[in-house]
Design a protein around this motif. Structure first.
Motif, PDB file in Angstrom:
ATOM      1  N   ILE A 187       0.860  -1.183   0.000  1.00  0.00           N
ATOM      2  CA  ILE A 187       0.000   0.000   0.000  1.00  0.00           C
ATOM      3  C   ILE A 187       0.900   1.238   0.000  1.00  0.00           C
ATOM      4  O   ILE A 187       1.858   1.319   0.774  1.00  0.00           O
ATOM      5  CB  ILE A 187      -0.928   0.002   1.229  1.00  0.00           C
ATOM      6  N   SER A 188       0.609   2.181  -0.854  1.00  0.00           N
ATOM      7  CA  SER A 188       1.421   3.392  -0.947  1.00  0.00           C
ATOM      8  C   SER A 188       1.268   4.240   0.313  1.00  0.00           C
ATOM      9  O   SER A 188       0.283   4.123   1.050  1.00  0.00           O
ATOM     10  CB  SER A 188       1.021   4.206  -2.175  1.00  0.00           C
ATOM     11  N   SER A 190       0.704   7.403   0.496  1.00  0.00           N
ATOM     12  CA  SER A 190      -0.438   8.318   0.386  1.00  0.00           C
ATOM     13  C   SER A 190      -1.741   7.612   0.755  1.00  0.00           C
ATOM     14  O   SER A 190      -2.603   8.188   1.432  1.00  0.00           O
ATOM     15  CB  SER A 190      -0.525   8.869  -1.037  1.00  0.00           C
ATOM     16  N   ASP A 191      -1.888   6.341   0.343  1.00  0.00           N
ATOM     17  CA  ASP A 191      -3.093   5.594   0.715  1.00  0.00           C
ATOM     18  C   ASP A 191      -3.111   5.280   2.208  1.00  0.00           C
ATOM     19  O   ASP A 191      -4.179   5.280   2.835  1.00  0.00           O
ATOM     20  CB  ASP A 191      -3.175   4.295  -0.090  1.00  0.00           C
ATOM     21  N   LEU A 194      -4.435   8.298   3.814  1.00  0.00           N
ATOM     22  CA  LEU A 194      -5.874   8.446   3.574  1.00  0.00           C
ATOM     23  C   LEU A 194      -6.676   7.481   4.436  1.00  0.00           C
ATOM     24  O   LEU A 194      -7.737   7.843   4.967  1.00  0.00           O
ATOM     25  CB  LEU A 194      -6.179   8.209   2.093  1.00  0.00           C
ATOM     26  N   ILE A 195      -6.189   6.256   4.586  1.00  0.00           N
ATOM     27  CA  ILE A 195      -6.909   5.257   5.396  1.00  0.00           C
ATOM     28  C   ILE A 195      -6.959   5.685   6.853  1.00  0.00           C
ATOM     29  O   ILE A 195      -8.004   5.612   7.522  1.00  0.00           O
ATOM     30  CB  ILE A 195      -6.235   3.877   5.245  1.00  0.00           C
ATOM     31  N   LEU A 235     -12.370   2.756   1.728  1.00  0.00           N
ATOM     32  CA  LEU A 235     -11.827   3.926   1.055  1.00  0.00           C
ATOM     33  C   LEU A 235     -12.354   3.949  -0.365  1.00  0.00           C
ATOM     34  O   LEU A 235     -12.183   2.987  -1.128  1.00  0.00           O
ATOM     35  CB  LEU A 235     -10.295   3.885   1.062  1.00  0.00           C
ATOM     36  N   GLY A 237     -12.492   4.674  -4.193  1.00  0.00           N
ATOM     37  CA  GLY A 237     -11.473   4.808  -5.217  1.00  0.00           C
ATOM     38  C   GLY A 237     -11.813   5.841  -6.269  1.00  0.00           C
ATOM     39  O   GLY A 237     -10.966   6.184  -7.085  1.00  0.00           O
ATOM     40  N   ARG A 244     -12.580   0.263  -1.635  1.00  0.00           N
ATOM     41  CA  ARG A 244     -11.581  -0.703  -1.186  1.00  0.00           C
ATOM     42  C   ARG A 244     -11.651  -0.821   0.323  1.00  0.00           C
ATOM     43  O   ARG A 244     -11.730   0.188   1.031  1.00  0.00           O
ATOM     44  CB  ARG A 244     -10.185  -0.268  -1.616  1.00  0.00           C
ATOM     45  N   TYR A 246     -10.067  -2.171   4.024  1.00  0.00           N
ATOM     46  CA  TYR A 246      -8.774  -2.410   4.669  1.00  0.00           C
ATOM     47  C   TYR A 246      -8.996  -2.788   6.127  1.00  0.00           C
ATOM     48  O   TYR A 246      -9.954  -2.345   6.769  1.00  0.00           O
ATOM     49  CB  TYR A 246      -7.895  -1.154   4.602  1.00  0.00           C
ATOM     50  N   THR A 389     -11.213  11.704  -7.989  1.00  0.00           N
ATOM     51  CA  THR A 389     -10.367  10.762  -7.263  1.00  0.00           C
ATOM     52  C   THR A 389      -9.118  11.489  -6.777  1.00  0.00           C
ATOM     53  O   THR A 389      -8.659  12.443  -7.413  1.00  0.00           O
ATOM     54  CB  THR A 389      -9.975   9.568  -8.150  1.00  0.00           C
ATOM     55  N   GLN A 391      -6.404   9.613  -6.176  1.00  0.00           N
ATOM     56  CA  GLN A 391      -5.356   8.634  -6.451  1.00  0.00           C
ATOM     57  C   GLN A 391      -4.272   9.226  -7.351  1.00  0.00           C
ATOM     58  O   GLN A 391      -4.546  10.026  -8.252  1.00  0.00           O
ATOM     59  CB  GLN A 391      -5.956   7.392  -7.109  1.00  0.00           C
TER      60      GLN A 391
END
Length: 540
Positions: A187-188, A190-191, A194-195, A235, A237, A244, A246, A389, A391
């Protein structure tokens, strides 16, 4: 067999008038490893010395075999011109070595370690158990001195030594079966951010965002206890992407007592409380990391001054780097200005034009032009504008065909309609109600691995904060970047003050007073450092 002869020995042999052919065993110093004794002498040499000389030689050589051996080489090589016997040579060496050892011991005895305890510069510091450095040999610099007033980029940090920082470990995984590819995909950062923000915003009562901070990887530090266990976060997308899911697992690692940091600053603790430093440093960087571009350990503004435009889609962005330091006066925030060449947030087509490309050349898709375009754009991160988005995508390459010629098989996710072949231009018209203006250009490939994801360049915008190598700048622009990176002292001081007090800086968090919202500099309140506001504008 070992042969030992340095350059100095060669010079001495030449000075004595002897040639290499006349060198004998006594001059060349040949010996066998098996015949070496503990004192560095051969049996042949020992037979030439009497018992008294050998006894003194052994005693002194135990102190330094290599040093004694080198002195013998130097003494005897030089003195052989005057036919000095080896026995006398060894006596001279041992006498010289004994005198030097005695002189060194006297010098060591003359060194006195000061037992005078310096005055404490930290309130409440006890001198009985305090760890202090050795006193300077020049009486603390009072033998010759001159008073000079200096401004230091260190700002005092006040904290409550009775407080406790809760340290939590975070593990974020996709909510997928363990054997699937999606579960193994990393997982990046940035994600991850966000999570975590989504979890805190969905349940602000149990996860208060204002008194907790996340490092973007594995650690959360909070001023209050947080719930532990596994939580599920969804989250979005984007418009046409399924949400998505998590798994967010949080566990308590340690309760950090800030009193240990206070003890360390007062000299009562022999080790550095690194976890406390890490937590407090993360707290000081929390506000800049949310509002500025983070590049390495520095933070840069998302906007640049008009005069700092370097051309070619690049500008000099100003920012700062900060860290917490332990000083004799207490904990301090060290902040310094920084300047870096970054790519501007531009549409990809505008960026290409600033790089010197003509859109007509890109339209023709000439091989040599596209090779240069590939060199400029490949690896850069972009956002897409045809759908909502956050992303980030990485440009992996370009399509072999122009946009109007690209077709693909469209499958209905709900299974109501059979798969059909559709062109990319028609797809954007039906799906997003977008008409393409540059249909005779290649598309950028935003896919990963072998999966292709062609998007027209007119819907791509560069992500801000992407470093531009300064070695790619021409001489004039590189010199300009260097000049603004080294401002005059007064300008640098004003810049640092401005960054500390700015909305994006360490003091950027606003506060509320009665019905007034989002109050910031020059006003300040009691729980903020006094340098975050004007002395006359403190809230009562």
């Amino acid at each position: 067999m070992l042969r030992r002869r340095d350059d100095a020995t060669k010079e001495r042999i030449q000075f004595s008038g002897r040639t290499n052919d006349e060198e004998d065993d006594e001059t060349m110093w040949r010996w066998n490893e098996d015949s070496l004794l503990g004192v560095g002498m051969t049996e042949k040499m020992m037979r030439r010395c009497d018992d008294a000389t050998m006894q003194r030689w052994k005693e002194y050589s135990l102190l330094g075999v290599e040093a004694m051996w080198n002195m013998v080489l130097d003494f005897w090589t030089v003195e052989k011109r005057f036919h000095m016997p080896l026995q006398i040579c060894l006596l001279n060496v041992t006498k010289y070595y004994a005198v030097s050892q005695q002189s060194n011991s006297q010098d060591i005895k003359q060194l006195q370690i000061s037992e005078k305890k310096p005055s404490s510069s930290i309130p409440g510091g006890s001198l009985e158990k305090k760890i202090v450095p050795i006193k300077r040999p020049d009486n603390g610099g009072t033998l010759a001195f001159r008073n000079t007033r200096l401004f230091a980029n260190h700002f005092p940090v006040k904290f409550n030594p009775q407080s406790i920082i809760m340290h939590y470990d975070v593990d974020i995984k996709p909510n997928m079966p363990p054997g699937s590819r999606a579960a193994k995909r990393p997982i990046s950062k940035s994600d991850l951010r966000l999570i975590t923000d989504k979890l805190f915003s969905d349940d602000p009562t149990r996860f208060p965002e204002l008194i907790s901070t996340y490092d973007g990887e594995k650690n959360i530090f909070s001023a209050v206890p947080l719930p532990t266990g596994t939580f599920y976060v969804e989250l979005s997308g984007g418009e046409d992407t399924a949400p998505r899911s998590y798994r967010f697992t949080i566990e308590l690692v340690n309760e950090l007592k800030v009193s240990k940091l206070n003890d360390y600053l007062r000299g009562m603790l022999s080790y550095v409380p690194r976890e406390i430093f890490q937590g407090m440093d993360l707290v000081m960087k929390d506000n800049p990391s949310r509002h500025m571009n983070s590049v390495g350990r520095s933070f840069f503004s998302k906007e640049f001054r008009p005069n700092d435009d370097l051309g070619y889609g690049v500008a000099a962005f100003r920012g700062f780097q900060q860290s917490l330091k332990a000083t004799a006066q207490g904990l301090a925030l060290c902040l310094d200005s920084s300047v870096l060449a970054l790519r501007k947030r531009l549409p990809v087509l505008d960026f290409l034009m600033e790089q010197g490309f003509q859109l007509n050349d890109v339209r023709t898709s000439r091989r040599e032009v596209m090779r240069e375009v590939m060199h400029v754009l490949k690896g850069l991160k972009v956002h897409v504008t045809h759908r909502l988005t956050n992303q980030k995508y990485t440009i992996a390459g370009f399509s072999d065909q122009n946009t109007r010629d690209i077709t693909f098989t469209l499958e209905d996710r709900e299974g109501e309609n059979p798969p059909r072949e559709i062109g990319l231009v028609e797809y954007f018209r039906e799906k997003y109600n977008k008409e393409l203006s540059y249909q005779d250009m290649p598309c950028v490939d935003l896919g990963k691995g072998n999966r292709k994801n062609y998007v027209p360049m007119e819907f791509c915008v560069l992500v801000d904060g992407q470093r531009y190598p300064k070695e790619h700048l021409d001489r004039d622009r590189a010199l300009f970047l260097k000049q603004i990176s080294l401002p005059r002292p007064r300008e640098r001081k004003d810049t640092i003050y401005g960054m500390v007090r700015s909305e994006d800086g360490p003091c950027g968090k606003t506060f509320q007073c009665a019905n007034m919202q989002n109050i910031d500099y020059p006003f300040w309140e009691g729980n903020r450092p006094d340098y975050c506001g004007h002395p006359g504008f403190q809230r009562a």
